[in-house]
Design a protein around this motif. Structure first.
Motif, PDB file in Angstrom:
ATOM      1  N   ALA A 135       0.868  -1.178   0.000  1.00  0.00           N
ATOM      2  CA  ALA A 135       0.000   0.000   0.000  1.00  0.00           C
ATOM      3  C   ALA A 135       0.905   1.228   0.000  1.00  0.00           C
ATOM      4  CB  ALA A 135      -0.895   0.009   1.239  1.00  0.00           C
ATOM      5  N   ALA A 136       0.334   2.384  -0.288  1.00  0.00           N
ATOM      6  CA  ALA A 136       1.129   3.614  -0.295  1.00  0.00           C
ATOM      7  C   ALA A 136       0.271   4.771   0.195  1.00  0.00           C
ATOM      8  CB  ALA A 136       1.664   3.902  -1.695  1.00  0.00           C
ATOM      9  N   ILE A 137       0.963   5.761   0.749  1.00  0.00           N
ATOM     10  CA  ILE A 137       0.300   6.924   1.332  1.00  0.00           C
ATOM     11  C   ILE A 137       0.387   8.095   0.365  1.00  0.00           C
ATOM     12  CG2 ILE A 137       0.236   8.514   3.294  1.00  0.00           C
ATOM     13  CD1 ILE A 137       1.801   6.493   4.908  1.00  0.00           C
ATOM     14  N   GLY A 138      -0.717   8.785   0.161  1.00  0.00           N
ATOM     15  CA  GLY A 138      -0.680  10.007  -0.639  1.00  0.00           C
ATOM     16  C   GLY A 138      -1.621  11.033  -0.057  1.00  0.00           C
ATOM     17  N   GLY A 139      -1.163  12.263   0.006  1.00  0.00           N
ATOM     18  CA  GLY A 139      -2.018  13.333   0.496  1.00  0.00           C
ATOM     19  C   GLY A 139      -1.215  14.365   1.238  1.00  0.00           C
ATOM     20  N   PRO A 140      -1.886  15.473   1.599  1.00  0.00           N
ATOM     21  CA  PRO A 140      -1.155  16.595   2.192  1.00  0.00           C
ATOM     22  C   PRO A 140      -0.758  16.319   3.632  1.00  0.00           C
ATOM     23  CG  PRO A 140      -3.500  17.103   2.068  1.00  0.00           C
ATOM     24  CD  PRO A 140      -3.310  15.776   1.405  1.00  0.00           C
ATOM     25  N   CYS A 141       0.497  15.990   3.837  1.00  0.00           N
ATOM     26  CA  CYS A 141       0.969  15.590   5.165  1.00  0.00           C
ATOM     27  C   CYS A 141       2.438  15.948   5.291  1.00  0.00           C
ATOM     28  CB  CYS A 141       0.757  14.087   5.329  1.00  0.00           C
ATOM     29  SG  CYS A 141       1.373  13.461   6.896  1.00  0.00           S
ATOM     30  N   ASP A 148       3.472  16.780  15.103  1.00  0.00           N
ATOM     31  CA  ASP A 148       2.825  17.686  16.049  1.00  0.00           C
ATOM     32  C   ASP A 148       1.334  17.363  16.239  1.00  0.00           C
ATOM     33  OD1 ASP A 148       4.651  19.308  17.161  1.00  0.00           O
ATOM     34  OD2 ASP A 148       4.190  21.075  15.947  1.00  0.00           O
ATOM     35  N   ARG A 149       0.888  16.296  15.608  1.00  0.00           N
ATOM     36  CA  ARG A 149      -0.496  15.828  15.745  1.00  0.00           C
ATOM     37  C   ARG A 149      -1.507  16.851  15.228  1.00  0.00           C
ATOM     38  NH1 ARG A 149       2.338  14.197  20.217  1.00  0.00           N
ATOM     39  NH2 ARG A 149       2.434  11.943  20.578  1.00  0.00           N
ATOM     40  N   ARG A 150      -1.166  17.517  14.134  1.00  0.00           N
ATOM     41  CA  ARG A 150      -2.131  18.401  13.471  1.00  0.00           C
ATOM     42  C   ARG A 150      -3.138  17.570  12.693  1.00  0.00           C
ATOM     43  NH1 ARG A 150      -1.014  22.245  16.567  1.00  0.00           N
ATOM     44  NH2 ARG A 150       1.161  22.819  16.497  1.00  0.00           N
ATOM     45  N   GLN A 151      -4.333  18.088  12.519  1.00  0.00           N
ATOM     46  CA  GLN A 151      -5.337  17.411  11.714  1.00  0.00           C
ATOM     47  C   GLN A 151      -4.797  17.188  10.302  1.00  0.00           C
ATOM     48  OE1 GLN A 151      -8.107  16.095  12.703  1.00  0.00           O
ATOM     49  NE2 GLN A 151      -8.038  16.906  14.793  1.00  0.00           N
TER      50      GLN A 151
ATOM     51  N   ALA B 204      -9.217  26.605   9.247  1.00  0.00           N
ATOM     52  CA  ALA B 204      -7.964  26.016   9.749  1.00  0.00           C
ATOM     53  C   ALA B 204      -6.961  27.096  10.130  1.00  0.00           C
ATOM     54  CB  ALA B 204      -7.364  25.076   8.697  1.00  0.00           C
ATOM     55  N   ILE B 205      -7.021  28.223   9.447  1.00  0.00           N
ATOM     56  CA  ILE B 205      -6.112  29.331   9.795  1.00  0.00           C
ATOM     57  C   ILE B 205      -6.468  29.844  11.189  1.00  0.00           C
ATOM     58  CG2 ILE B 205      -5.304  31.628   9.115  1.00  0.00           C
ATOM     59  CD1 ILE B 205      -6.117  30.848   6.202  1.00  0.00           C
ATOM     60  N   GLY B 206      -7.769  30.037  11.426  1.00  0.00           N
ATOM     61  CA  GLY B 206      -8.207  30.487  12.745  1.00  0.00           C
ATOM     62  C   GLY B 206      -7.901  29.468  13.835  1.00  0.00           C
ATOM     63  N   MET B 207      -8.068  28.187  13.509  1.00  0.00           N
ATOM     64  CA  MET B 207      -7.765  27.144  14.489  1.00  0.00           C
ATOM     65  C   MET B 207      -6.281  27.183  14.871  1.00  0.00           C
ATOM     66  SD  MET B 207     -10.085  24.170  12.686  1.00  0.00           S
ATOM     67  CE  MET B 207      -9.273  22.798  13.486  1.00  0.00           C
ATOM     68  N   TYR B 236      -0.339  23.835   7.786  1.00  0.00           N
ATOM     69  CA  TYR B 236      -0.839  23.640   6.436  1.00  0.00           C
ATOM     70  C   TYR B 236      -1.488  22.285   6.206  1.00  0.00           C
ATOM     71  CZ  TYR B 236       1.051  28.154   5.358  1.00  0.00           C
ATOM     72  OH  TYR B 236       1.280  29.494   5.353  1.00  0.00           O
ATOM     73  N   ASN B 237      -1.189  21.261   7.018  1.00  0.00           N
ATOM     74  CA  ASN B 237      -1.910  19.993   6.851  1.00  0.00           C
ATOM     75  C   ASN B 237      -3.419  20.203   6.973  1.00  0.00           C
ATOM     76  OD1 ASN B 237       0.616  18.823   6.692  1.00  0.00           O
ATOM     77  ND2 ASN B 237       0.251  17.257   8.241  1.00  0.00           N
ATOM     78  N   PRO B 238      -3.914  20.859   8.028  1.00  0.00           N
ATOM     79  CA  PRO B 238      -5.367  21.034   8.126  1.00  0.00           C
ATOM     80  C   PRO B 238      -5.945  21.923   7.015  1.00  0.00           C
ATOM     81  CG  PRO B 238      -4.274  21.532  10.243  1.00  0.00           C
ATOM     82  CD  PRO B 238      -3.201  21.328   9.232  1.00  0.00           C
ATOM     83  N   GLN B 239      -5.237  22.997   6.660  1.00  0.00           N
ATOM     84  CA  GLN B 239      -5.709  23.833   5.544  1.00  0.00           C
ATOM     85  C   GLN B 239      -5.829  23.004   4.266  1.00  0.00           C
ATOM     86  OE1 GLN B 239      -3.806  27.659   4.519  1.00  0.00           O
ATOM     87  NE2 GLN B 239      -3.082  27.734   6.626  1.00  0.00           N
ATOM     88  N   ALA B 240      -4.799  22.191   4.005  1.00  0.00           N
ATOM     89  CA  ALA B 240      -4.796  21.406   2.770  1.00  0.00           C
ATOM     90  C   ALA B 240      -5.878  20.333   2.792  1.00  0.00           C
ATOM     91  CB  ALA B 240      -3.420  20.770   2.558  1.00  0.00           C
TER      92      ALA B 240
END
Lengths: 364, 364
Positions: A135-141, A148-151, B204-207, B236-240
């Motif tokens: 499997a492979a990972i793709g996306g904004p990360c 930092d455990r950001r969403q 996400a910017i406000g968060m 930028y992860n949450p914004q993206a």
């Protein structure tokens, strides 16, 4: 709880240990021969030299000599090398992986072949180890923000949906959200190309900077009133135009290779492109080219580091040229990519052909 | 050279006179009753009070009383009002337009009807003046930057391709690039929704801002070492992630209304969304909501100005609810939009359901 072995302890490989360990898994972080100091630092101080977060408990670090020990009983192996480490991984690590262990790949890129075909890394690995499921990972990360455990929202792709879901179930957390898909080509092509196109969008940043400087100089010399808001701000119309054109060309490429073009307007395409523009070195590379510097000069300023953006642009442009010779594609469908290739590989001067951009009748 | 009459002398209507006049056309800028001061300033000093560029020669300004004079012999009429001026334009200006004159619309938005249908402004105008041909502009183009002659790439859409091409030929310049298309729904739906979703990405910017502040306070009080890079940077992860989800939902809506979903991954979708996030008031609105302020408080801070983002979110969420009742759509396909609507119209607390995001099996 399971055992997750990460091979490659650079930024992204190491950052993956955060959600893994938050889920209670034992994480074994194995260094490549280039990661010797990272592993030593982790073993001695539990500190990663470049990832700023404190490493949680439950992570153990291994030099590559001890990879066999690190692989014992692993429920999942994560390939954490960059695209420049793929050949090393294929030769040195892949043959050692235990039978039946699923492999999750963080590496972004495409392999080019002499017939103009482009191959994803999961497909390449599966040729070498047809007994394993990839499997492979793709996306904004970005690694920093995952650490930092950001969403964060990504896709896990695998031709075997169960493998993607298995990896998702091990790694998803309240901050790390994972959408499984079987479209390996769509995801992998998008995330590879986003490096090339983040450089492309950043051209506009460099163009703005150069223009702002020029205006300031003109003002200094002539002390005259200059029309317009030359206020040192970046301009977003040109950036957005290049962003749109990037998505258009990425979609054309994904469809050409047989993937789902919709992914480009989603997590691995537009989403990953967005985060990469605000990243570090790819933005800097594009910005310097956008200021009009020749690539030979840009390379010096980047201290000779070869970026994935350069490698993927070069490979895909070459593949498209081969396919164009065989009348399988028209290079006019990729004006931005071909110009990026010319900037990098022919020392061409910056000259974007804006009139060639756009959906051209939406026929694709 | 032709005569181009712009009705509505706000930022975008007025900025359109820059490429028009650069092409040698006579431009007649007509104010709405709200534009009285703008027109006076243009007539007296050739200065637009809010558009910072110097207005070129060849532009004449008219109060609305003189609209008939301004329309005499016009080759093209540009409707330059905002979505809040559409009803006024339809009642006061549309009946006065000479037979046969093509109309190019800069207004972004959608009209909602009680059966859950959504109507584009060109379609609305064409119902009132079926004898005229309408086109509309969509794509990443801030008025300031067009006025400054920055490189800009947009679509002109019209059900009559010849009308879109006619307007393009009048207005395209070396910095203003125009792609004609017949997909009115695809373009108009994308550019209307980008206002809603630019607010969504800005959450996400406000968060980030709120979290950074909180961390600074915690640091002050406890003087303790806090894990991670709480360095005051935006994340930028949450914004993206929200950018990707925005594109996914825009594509679903465009397809639901019968447009080409590919446009979302291109000029009027992702491109226009990108520029709007870096714009002014929509970003501020989303950022304040992202900081956790209730909309009633946000409205006060925005001095009571109602933004197009609010209006289009409310209208489209309402249309989707009506369609969901008729089983024509599932609201679960629009989790971000429905949450934005709840923030604006039900004083709901901020609570993004990240797990509901993503392509959900790519089935759409």
């Amino acid at each position: 709880m399971g055992i997750i072995t990460v091979i490659g302890s650079g930024l992204m490989g190491s950052a993956m240990s955060i959600p893994a360990s938050d889920n209670g898994h034992l994480v074994r972080l194995v260094g490549t021969p280039l990661d010797r100091e990272i592993i030593r630092s982790l073993q001695e101080k539990n500190v990663h030299p470049t990832l700023p977060c404190t490493m949680p408990d439950g992570i153990s670090a291994f030099q590559f000599e001890d990879v066999r020990k690190a692989l014992e009983g692993a429920d999942l192996v994560i390939c954490g090398v960059s695209s420049f480490g793929v050949d090393w991984f294929a030769q040195e690590a892949l043959p050692l992986l235990p039978a039946g262990v699923p492999v999750l790949n963080v590496t972004k890129g495409l392999l080019g072949h002499s017939d103009g075909s482009l191959e994803t890394f999961p497909h390449f690995f599966a040729r070498l180890r047809p007994d394993l499921s990839f499997a492979a990972i793709g996306g904004p990360c970005t690694a920093y923000e995952l650490g930092d455990r950001r969403q964060t929202l990504v896709c896990y792709c695998s031709e075997d949906l169960a493998t993607a879901k298995f990896a998702r179930d091990l790694l998803k957390t309240p901050y790390y959200h994972i959408v499984p898909t079987t479209d390996v080509i769509g995801v992998e092509c998008s995330v590879a190309m986003k490096n090339a196109y983040a450089m492309g969008v950043s051209l506009a940043i460099g163009m703005s900077e150069a223009e702002n400087e020029q205006q300031r100089n003109v003002k200094k010399v002539e002390n005259s009133l200059i029309s317009g808001a030359h206020d040192g701000k970046l301009h977003y119309n040109p950036q957005a135009a290049l962003f749109a054109q990037s998505c258009i060309e990425m979609r054309r490429l994904v469809r050409l290779l047989g993937g789902n073009g919709d992914l480009v307007g989603g997590i691995p395409g537009a989403g990953d492109l967005y985060v990469t523009i605000f990243g570090g070195r790819t933005r800097r590379l594009g910005t310097l080219l956008g200021r009009g510097l020749p690539y030979s000069e840009v390379k010096k300023r980047l201290a000779g580091v070869t970026l994935e953006a350069v490698s993927v642009t070069t490979r895909v442009a070459e593949a498209l040229r081969i396919r164009a010779k065989h009348k399988e594609v028209s290079l006019q469908k990729f004006p931005l990519l071909m110009h990026l290739d010319a900037l990098l590989n022919q020392e061409a001067p910056l000259a974007l052909d804006w009139e060639s951009f756009g959906e051209s009748g939406m026929q694709e």
